[in-house]
Scaffold this motif. Structure first.
Motif, PDB file in Angstrom:
ATOM      1  N   UNK A   1       0.946  -1.195  -0.049  1.00  0.00           N
ATOM      2  CA  UNK A   1       0.110  -0.025  -0.035  1.00  0.00           C
ATOM      3  C   UNK A   1       0.865   1.353   0.024  1.00  0.00           C
ATOM      4  N   UNK A   2       2.099   1.233  -0.110  1.00  0.00           N
ATOM      5  CA  UNK A   2       3.078   2.239  -0.354  1.00  0.00           C
ATOM      6  C   UNK A   2       3.087   2.960   0.821  1.00  0.00           C
ATOM      7  N   UNK A   3       3.351   2.555   2.075  1.00  0.00           N
ATOM      8  CA  UNK A   3       3.281   2.986   3.247  1.00  0.00           C
ATOM      9  C   UNK A   3       4.755   2.382   3.899  1.00  0.00           C
ATOM     10  N   UNK A   4       5.905   2.629   3.403  1.00  0.00           N
ATOM     11  CA  UNK A   4       6.997   2.130   4.101  1.00  0.00           C
ATOM     12  C   UNK A   4       7.361   2.809   5.486  1.00  0.00           C
ATOM     13  N   UNK A   5       7.040   4.048   5.406  1.00  0.00           N
ATOM     14  CA  UNK A   5       7.421   4.684   6.971  1.00  0.00           C
ATOM     15  C   UNK A   5       6.232   4.912   7.571  1.00  0.00           C
ATOM     16  N   UNK A   6       5.865   4.135   8.656  1.00  0.00           N
ATOM     17  CA  UNK A   6       4.727   3.887   9.385  1.00  0.00           C
ATOM     18  C   UNK A   6       5.000   3.997  10.910  1.00  0.00           C
ATOM     19  N   UNK A   7       4.149   4.567  11.755  1.00  0.00           N
ATOM     20  CA  UNK A   7       4.037   4.544  13.083  1.00  0.00           C
ATOM     21  C   UNK A   7       3.413   3.218  13.749  1.00  0.00           C
ATOM     22  N   UNK A   8       2.465   3.095  13.135  1.00  0.00           N
ATOM     23  CA  UNK A   8       1.675   2.118  13.642  1.00  0.00           C
ATOM     24  C   UNK A   8       0.612   1.299  12.547  1.00  0.00           C
ATOM     25  N   UNK A   9       0.586   0.039  12.670  1.00  0.00           N
ATOM     26  CA  UNK A   9      -0.317  -0.585  11.587  1.00  0.00           C
ATOM     27  C   UNK A   9      -1.230  -1.865  12.190  1.00  0.00           C
TER      28      UNK A   9
END
Length: 141
Positions: free
Chosen positions: A115-123
């Motif tokens: 989903x093109x969210x490599x830099x995330x805080x929480x998933x």
């Protein structure tokens, strides 16, 4: 006269509410493609970034009588429902290559990348593969 006006207003309100609730519906044959191709019956992912809570919220549910899909990406300012959302979700599933035997870390990493969210805080990920128990995973960096 006041009663008639109130009745007409109530009927209009009910029509609007029922029309809005159907926006996420996906035709049965298209929802079946997700299950047949990827083995996924339900899929929900929510990703928070440092800048934005719920920067991504994706939901797909395949049910016997009605299936639904929703895709909301605040980073790209995209909000899709129904068939359009399903198309976007299936494109991510192609990258994800879902595997019910994958470990939790691999599922989280691949989902974020798909989903093109490599830099995330929480998933937060909830997924049910056909023939498997549901998986609920929450991961914070």
């Amino acid at each position: 006269m006041k009663k008639i006006f109130s009745f007409i207003f109530l009927v209009q309100l009910l029509l609007i509410a029922s029309a809005c609730s159907d926006q996420n519906i996906v035709p049965k044959e298209k929802a079946g493609n997700v299950v047949d191709t990827y083995g996924i019956k339900t899929f929900t992912v929510t990703i928070d970034t440092k800048e934005q809570k719920e920067a991504l919220h994706v939901s797909f549910t395949e049910k016997k009588d009605r299936s639904e899909a929703e895709y909301s990406n605040k980073k790209d300012e995209i909000s899709l429902h129904g068939e359009k959302a399903l198309k976007k979700i299936m494109a991510a599933f192609e990258k994800l290559e879902p595997d019910p035997e994958a470990d939790e870390t691999e599922l989280i990493t691949k989902t974020a990348e798909a989903f093109d969210f490599k830099d995330y805080k929480m998933i937060r990920l909830e997924v049910t593969f056909k023939g498997y128990d549901p998986k609920e995973i929450m991961f914070s960096k």
